[in-house]
Enzyme design. Sequence first.
Site, PDB file in Angstrom:
ATOM      1  N   TYR A 140       0.844  -1.202   0.000  1.00  0.00           N
ATOM      2  CA  TYR A 140       0.000   0.000   0.000  1.00  0.00           C
ATOM      3  C   TYR A 140       0.880   1.253   0.000  1.00  0.00           C
ATOM      4  CZ  TYR A 140      -2.871   3.801   1.827  1.00  0.00           C
ATOM      5  OH  TYR A 140      -3.469   5.024   2.013  1.00  0.00           O
TER       6      TYR A 140
ATOM      7  N   SER B 157      -3.461  11.842   8.950  1.00  0.00           N
ATOM      8  CA  SER B 157      -4.434  11.575   7.883  1.00  0.00           C
ATOM      9  C   SER B 157      -5.811  11.263   8.471  1.00  0.00           C
ATOM     10  CB  SER B 157      -3.952  10.361   7.077  1.00  0.00           C
ATOM     11  OG  SER B 157      -4.980   9.869   6.249  1.00  0.00           O
TER      12      SER B 157
ATOM     13  N   GLN C  61      -5.265  16.314   8.296  1.00  0.00           N
ATOM     14  CA  GLN C  61      -5.590  16.284   6.862  1.00  0.00           C
ATOM     15  C   GLN C  61      -7.019  15.810   6.664  1.00  0.00           C
ATOM     16  OE1 GLN C  61      -5.956  13.045   5.406  1.00  0.00           O
ATOM     17  NE2 GLN C  61      -6.393  13.700   3.320  1.00  0.00           N
TER      18      GLN C  61
ATOM     19  N   TYR D 288     -10.120  14.980   3.541  1.00  0.00           N
ATOM     20  CA  TYR D 288     -10.488  14.851   2.129  1.00  0.00           C
ATOM     21  C   TYR D 288     -11.701  15.732   1.887  1.00  0.00           C
ATOM     22  CZ  TYR D 288      -7.435  10.816   2.269  1.00  0.00           C
ATOM     23  OH  TYR D 288      -6.350  10.015   2.416  1.00  0.00           O
TER      24      TYR D 288
ATOM     25  N   THR E 251      -6.785  17.774   1.150  1.00  0.00           N
ATOM     26  CA  THR E 251      -6.330  17.038  -0.039  1.00  0.00           C
ATOM     27  C   THR E 251      -7.294  17.340  -1.179  1.00  0.00           C
ATOM     28  OG1 THR E 251      -5.321  15.296   1.276  1.00  0.00           O
ATOM     29  CG2 THR E 251      -5.954  14.711  -0.966  1.00  0.00           C
TER      30      THR E 251
ATOM     31  N   ARG F 112      -4.390   1.453  -7.623  1.00  0.00           N
ATOM     32  CA  ARG F 112      -3.083   0.834  -7.385  1.00  0.00           C
ATOM     33  C   ARG F 112      -3.327  -0.672  -7.437  1.00  0.00           C
ATOM     34  NH1 ARG F 112      -4.060   4.923  -2.675  1.00  0.00           N
ATOM     35  NH2 ARG F 112      -4.209   6.715  -4.045  1.00  0.00           N
TER      36      ARG F 112
ATOM     37  N   LYS G 116      -3.366  20.664  -0.503  1.00  0.00           N
ATOM     38  CA  LYS G 116      -2.381  19.672  -0.953  1.00  0.00           C
ATOM     39  C   LYS G 116      -2.871  18.952  -2.206  1.00  0.00           C
ATOM     40  CE  LYS G 116      -0.567  15.223   0.691  1.00  0.00           C
ATOM     41  NZ  LYS G 116      -1.526  14.378  -0.028  1.00  0.00           N
TER      42      LYS G 116
ATOM     43  N   HIS H 165       0.422  13.393  -5.084  1.00  0.00           N
ATOM     44  CA  HIS H 165      -0.035  12.358  -4.167  1.00  0.00           C
ATOM     45  C   HIS H 165       0.920  11.155  -4.197  1.00  0.00           C
ATOM     46  CE1 HIS H 165      -3.896  11.701  -1.879  1.00  0.00           C
ATOM     47  NE2 HIS H 165      -3.353  10.512  -1.725  1.00  0.00           N
TER      48      HIS H 165
ATOM     49  N   ARG I  79       0.277   8.426  -6.739  1.00  0.00           N
ATOM     50  CA  ARG I  79      -0.780   7.455  -6.430  1.00  0.00           C
ATOM     51  C   ARG I  79      -2.102   7.803  -7.094  1.00  0.00           C
ATOM     52  NH1 ARG I  79       0.592   4.716  -1.806  1.00  0.00           N
ATOM     53  NH2 ARG I  79      -1.488   4.573  -0.917  1.00  0.00           N
TER      54      ARG I  79
HETATM   55  C1  GLV Z   1      -4.898   7.977   0.279  1.00  0.00           C
HETATM   56  O1  GLV Z   1      -4.861   9.193   0.299  1.00  0.00           O
HETATM   57  C2  GLV Z   1      -4.048   7.146  -0.486  1.00  0.00           C
HETATM   58  O2  GLV Z   1      -3.237   7.664  -1.286  1.00  0.00           O
HETATM   59  O3  GLV Z   1      -4.128   5.918  -0.369  1.00  0.00           O
END
Ligand code: GLV
Length: 387
Positions: A25, A107, A128, A130, A156, A165, A252, A276, A279
């Site tokens: 991750y 986070s 942080q 979202y 964010t 991912r 961000k 990010h 990501r």
């Molecule tokens: C969350 O912000 C991630 O990138 O997994």
Amino acid sequence: MPVITEIEDLRRMHKRRTPKMFYDYAESGSWTEQTFRENSSDFDMIRLRQRIAVDMAGRSTKSQMIGEDVAMPVALAPVGLTGMQCADGEIKAARAAEKFGVPFALSTMSICSIEDVADHTTKPFWFQVYTLKDDEFMQRLFDRARAANCSAIVITVDLQIMGQRHKDLKNGLSAPPKFTIASMANLATKIPWGLEMLRTKRRFFGNIVGHAKGVSDPSSLASWTAEAFDPSLDWERIKQFRKMWGGKVILKGILDAEDAKKAVEVGADAIVVSNHGGRQLDGALSSIRILPEVMDAVGDKVEVHLDSGIRSGQDVLKALALGAKGTYIGRAFVNGLGAMGEAGVTKALEIIHKELDVTMALCGERDIANLGKHNLLVPKEFYGDWA
Ligand code: GLV
């Protein structure tokens, strides 16, 4: 005990100690991972200008980020699931940051809650968030951050929808891990990690479970993001969040000069040039390549920070020399945490600090504030000719 001299040592130890799904991750980018790779390789394109016979005594890496004193301008970035890399991970990372004198950003997708981290630290940290649909939940997050004495909110702005991912899907990422044959087989090889995890009660998303409504699977990052994140986010909404919080705001995820100008218009106290960590949008340019353009557009109007790709003090120096006032490390501190808990985060900070300090000295600089383009050798192709 191995001799640890660089972040790469910590990364290898992190990989050995931590279950595959959590290591993966942290160590992944989206899709082909081109942007993830270039975040680092683009730093390597920039070279440093050595200067000699310059008094290097009395050097200092001290500086400020958003008006707060820092031992070096390197904050710990908000990273989801940090408490799965190592039991009580966010508390350990926050304590290491506090002792070192650098900012810690917690986070929303942490395992330890805001209250938990506040209870185990003494100085204000950053929180942080979202950009979620649910106003009530957002307001509660802001209220909780205020009650925990957070000194800034990091919003964010590049994750209304989550980048794919591949490894997370293949590994069935969840917190806590679901017991499949593959995850059990891997967990069986991670005994010290497992024993520590059994001793803590912090194994769920501490800011979400029991706080957010209508979450169908509270252990899954992917399902929560798909359900709760606001696809209709716009600049008005960002303004609204700023009002709801009422304190310092760091935006961000800015990767474009036009967006940087908008961020200034909505009153951001700082922006983070970031993709990010590679990501989100695979194929986007690296943060360090975008930084000069953003500096030209808004460098005199707002404090500019940078994350994505920093693995050494030399990377930090390059970002600062190109104009950033602050930087963030994500994977570099998570590698330390996954390797050795709080001591590993301290080690990561010490490594980066030493590299920054020695690099400054050999570049003939004594003060962070004096770093500039004159310290760098930047090849023409770094700026590219992107149409
Ligand atoms: C969350 O912000 C991630 O990138 O997994």
